[in-house]
Scaffold this active site. Sequence first.
Site, mmCIF file in Angstrom:
data_model
loop_
_atom_site.group_PDB
_atom_site.id
_atom_site.type_symbol
_atom_site.label_atom_id
_atom_site.label_comp_id
_atom_site.label_asym_id
_atom_site.label_seq_id
_atom_site.Cartn_x
_atom_site.Cartn_y
_atom_site.Cartn_z
ATOM 1 N N GLY A 5 0.795 -1.134 -0.033
ATOM 2 C CA GLY A 5 0.008 0.110 0.113
ATOM 3 C C GLY A 5 0.777 1.146 0.133
ATOM 4 N N ASP A 64 -10.931 10.117 10.964
ATOM 5 C CA ASP A 64 -10.614 9.614 9.665
ATOM 6 C C ASP A 64 -11.350 8.415 9.469
ATOM 7 O OD1 ASP A 64 -9.445 10.185 7.331
ATOM 8 O OD2 ASP A 64 -7.466 9.410 7.737
#
Length: 392
Positions: free
Chosen positions: A88, A208
């Site tokens: 990622g 978030d």
Amino acid sequence: MSCFTCSHPDTLSFRTSPTQNSKDTGKRTLKSFVRDMSLKFKSDRSRQRQIIAAEILKYGTAKNHVEVFTYQELAGATDNFNPECLIGEGGFGSVYKGYIKSIKQSVAVKQQNRNGLQGPREFLAEVLMLSLVKHPNLVKLIGYCAEGDQRILVYEFMPNGSLEDHLLDIGGDEEGLDWERRMKIAEGAARGLEYLHETADPPVIYRDFKASNILLDEDFNPKLSDFGLARMGPTGGKDHVSTRVMGTYGYCAPEYASTGQLTTKSDVYSFGVVLLETITGRRVIDYQRPTEEQNLIDWAHPLFKDRSKFILMADPLLKDKFHVKSLFQALAVAAMCLQEEADTRPHMSDVVTALHHLANQKIRQKEIPKEPFIKSAGHVESLGGLNSYIHP
């Protein structure tokens, strides 16, 4: 050169180290936690480590033992940060799959970009938060490295990636998540937020919450990750935390985006966005769609007003393999989390109760409810009303 952790998949399942278990013996005071870190750093007392130790000491009780790794150890664990081990990347930096021999554990190693979106403050926040909280639906921080200008975080490895990978980033020929699994993932993620809001002391506002931050273990159990933007919740009778607006466009609650006043209800709104994504299979912002469908909340708003159109909100990849009544109830929960007025949104404990019911329903004969579960997009019910939606 191939990464050894990538070429040996049988070593990638998460295992808890016996050594680590012996260190986690009930409650450990922050003072002892800091003392242990200090002993590790007799030969290298960097300013960054001192800051981390001092910050952790300000708060209650350490829930996790956090290892301190050298850069050399983590380079060895990832075959010198081999691109073949990359799993990622983003504005924060890159995440690599690795295996640390000293603790006999597969890990995810997040190396922060020196010029990236996350700086020393976010690094410190993540180490601090994940040292103070512990829950099955929160990713475990194994350790960190703060050598020179290197900022590296080490987490338990989550073999099934993120909810985004299985919900929003799948190809046309791939199988989507089934309804039951979607609801179980939503329930688990809700339990993570419930713990942060209502059990953690002091409470934590995640700030978030989004599909890419919900990681999935080998059994698709969800765990919240990436606590760089998290904030300690209001204390001393205050009802909000004032801060600069941070987060991801589309997921931020309207009152937070306009005033910078952050509350746990801001997280509830973000949860509603992700729940709606989970139901529809649509991104909150998708510029590949027609103009009127690019914003998920704007697209859903008129559909919430007409129960005959609720079925249109189901992800086509579900292929009608769900109980329509459950779809209506899940949409009701999402709609209540998405209320414009923060005070009218439910607490996460109520959301957990509702989703637990949905996650454990068996798929039965499909039937359209006789009465709409959502009277209008602006409809406000008491928390008892939420329960009546789920248990009509």
